[in-house]
Design a protein around this motif. Structure first.
Motif, PDB file in Angstrom:
ATOM      1  N   GLU A   1       0.838  -1.205   0.000  1.00  6.94           N
ATOM      2  CA  GLU A   1       0.000   0.000   0.000  1.00  6.94           C
ATOM      3  C   GLU A   1       0.865   1.245   0.000  1.00  6.94           C
ATOM      4  O   GLU A   1       1.937   1.270   0.571  1.00  6.94           O
ATOM      5  N   ASP A   2       0.336   2.287  -0.622  1.00  5.28           N
ATOM      6  CA  ASP A   2       1.048   3.562  -0.598  1.00  5.28           C
ATOM      7  C   ASP A   2       0.577   4.379   0.602  1.00  5.28           C
ATOM      8  O   ASP A   2      -0.025   3.845   1.520  1.00  5.28           O
ATOM      9  N   ASP A   3       0.827   5.663   0.588  1.00  2.19           N
ATOM     10  CA  ASP A   3       0.516   6.510   1.739  1.00  2.19           C
ATOM     11  C   ASP A   3      -0.976   6.777   1.933  1.00  2.19           C
ATOM     12  O   ASP A   3      -1.366   7.327   2.953  1.00  2.19           O
ATOM     13  N   ASP A   4      -1.818   6.403   0.992  1.00  2.00           N
ATOM     14  CA  ASP A   4      -3.249   6.644   1.113  1.00  2.00           C
ATOM     15  C   ASP A   4      -3.852   5.613   2.063  1.00  2.00           C
ATOM     16  O   ASP A   4      -3.952   4.431   1.739  1.00  2.00           O
ATOM     17  N   GLU A   5      -4.238   6.059   3.244  1.00  2.00           N
ATOM     18  CA  GLU A   5      -4.744   5.132   4.262  1.00  2.00           C
ATOM     19  C   GLU A   5      -6.021   4.426   3.815  1.00  2.00           C
ATOM     20  O   GLU A   5      -6.311   3.317   4.239  1.00  2.00           O
ATOM     21  N   ASP A   6      -6.810   5.065   2.944  1.00  2.00           N
ATOM     22  CA  ASP A   6      -8.057   4.467   2.492  1.00  2.00           C
ATOM     23  C   ASP A   6      -7.816   3.179   1.716  1.00  2.00           C
ATOM     24  O   ASP A   6      -8.688   2.328   1.636  1.00  2.00           O
ATOM     25  N   ASN A   7      -6.630   3.005   1.159  1.00  2.00           N
ATOM     26  CA  ASN A   7      -6.324   1.788   0.415  1.00  2.00           C
ATOM     27  C   ASN A   7      -6.336   0.543   1.301  1.00  2.00           C
ATOM     28  O   ASN A   7      -6.581  -0.560   0.816  1.00  2.00           O
ATOM     29  N   TRP A   8      -6.061   0.688   2.591  1.00  5.93           N
ATOM     30  CA  TRP A   8      -6.072  -0.468   3.490  1.00  5.93           C
ATOM     31  C   TRP A   8      -7.458  -1.086   3.558  1.00  5.93           C
ATOM     32  O   TRP A   8      -7.591  -2.301   3.672  1.00  5.93           O
ATOM     33  N   LYS A   9      -8.500  -0.266   3.479  1.00  6.17           N
ATOM     34  CA  LYS A   9      -9.869  -0.795   3.497  1.00  6.17           C
ATOM     35  C   LYS A   9     -10.064  -1.752   2.321  1.00  6.17           C
ATOM     36  O   LYS A   9     -10.573  -2.859   2.488  1.00  6.17           O
ATOM     37  N   TYR A  10      -9.649  -1.339   1.145  1.00  5.43           N
ATOM     38  CA  TYR A  10      -9.819  -2.175  -0.042  1.00  5.43           C
ATOM     39  C   TYR A  10      -8.954  -3.424   0.015  1.00  5.43           C
ATOM     40  O   TYR A  10      -9.377  -4.497  -0.396  1.00  5.43           O
ATOM     41  N   LEU A  11      -7.752  -3.287   0.530  1.00  2.00           N
ATOM     42  CA  LEU A  11      -6.872  -4.441   0.632  1.00  2.00           C
ATOM     43  C   LEU A  11      -7.426  -5.480   1.608  1.00  2.00           C
ATOM     44  O   LEU A  11      -7.524  -6.659   1.289  1.00  2.00           O
ATOM     45  N   ILE A  12      -7.802  -5.031   2.794  1.00  5.79           N
ATOM     46  CA  ILE A  12      -8.320  -5.978   3.797  1.00  5.79           C
ATOM     47  C   ILE A  12      -9.599  -6.637   3.301  1.00  5.79           C
ATOM     48  O   ILE A  12      -9.824  -7.832   3.529  1.00  5.79           O
ATOM     49  N   LYS A  13     -10.430  -5.903   2.585  1.00  6.81           N
ATOM     50  CA  LYS A  13     -11.677  -6.472   2.060  1.00  6.81           C
ATOM     51  C   LYS A  13     -11.391  -7.625   1.092  1.00  6.81           C
ATOM     52  O   LYS A  13     -12.174  -8.560   0.995  1.00  6.81           O
ATOM     53  N   GLN A  14     -10.252  -7.594   0.391  1.00  2.00           N
ATOM     54  CA  GLN A  14      -9.903  -8.675  -0.527  1.00  2.00           C
ATOM     55  C   GLN A  14      -9.632  -9.987   0.209  1.00  2.00           C
ATOM     56  O   GLN A  14      -9.747 -11.057  -0.373  1.00  2.00           O
ATOM     57  N   PHE A  15      -9.257  -9.908   1.472  1.00  2.00           N
ATOM     58  CA  PHE A  15      -8.935 -11.108   2.235  1.00  2.00           C
ATOM     59  C   PHE A  15     -10.164 -11.804   2.779  1.00  2.00           C
ATOM     60  O   PHE A  15     -10.087 -12.948   3.206  1.00  2.00           O
ATOM     61  N   ILE A  16     -11.283 -11.129   2.799  1.00  2.00           N
ATOM     62  CA  ILE A  16     -12.515 -11.687   3.386  1.00  2.00           C
ATOM     63  C   ILE A  16     -13.189 -12.632   2.412  1.00  2.00           C
ATOM     64  O   ILE A  16     -13.241 -12.442   1.274  1.00  2.00           O
TER      65      ILE A  16
END
Length: 140
Positions: free
Chosen positions: A125-140
């Motif tokens: 992930e880059d510096d955009d914290e909102d990207n973590w939401k999308y990344l974690i959602k991929q694991f579900i």
């Protein structure tokens, strides 16, 4: 036909829930390794590799949306337990009451940020914290 004992059924339900949780965590581990490009060779050098994640999205009213998600990664290398914990929270309307904007909190904590595997995860992930939401959602 005779009915089964309710306690036996309750125990079986709990066993199934635990199995389902373990399978979901295994899926999250596989997806994390694929996305972060963590190789089998790297995994062979560590012990007790665990990945757990959660994602919750609530919309209590028309213009409200609350998202909470977490990613926890832990493993042991050279007898040292290494942990990575990412907690993401988003609230809409934002803290100023703007119903079209969100307030975002993203906490990233690790006891060994220089570990190669933790670095690989943080580098996805880059510096955009909102990207973590999308990344974690991929694991579900």
């Amino acid at each position: 036909m005779s009915l089964r004992n309710i306690d036996d059924v309750e125990t079986e339900i709990e066993d199934c829930k635990n199995t389902l949780i373990a399978l979901k965590n295994e899926r999250a581990k596989i997806k994390l390794c694929q996305i972060a490009k963590i190789s089998e060779n790297q995994l062979s050098k560590i012990k007790d590799f665990q990945v757990t994640c959660s994602f919750e999205e609530l919309s209590p009213s028309e213009y409200a949306l609350y998202i909470n998600c977490e990613l926890k990664v832990s493993f042991t290398r050279h007898s040292i337990k290494r942990n990575l914990y990412i907690k993401y929270a988003s609230r809409q309307p934002d803290d100023d009451g703007d119903r079209y904007s969100s307030s975002i909190d993203c906490d990233i904590d690790s006891n060994k940020k220089n570990d190669p595997i933790i670095k690989k995860i943080l580098d996805i992930e880059d510096d955009d914290e909102d990207n973590w939401k999308y990344l974690i959602k991929q694991f579900i």
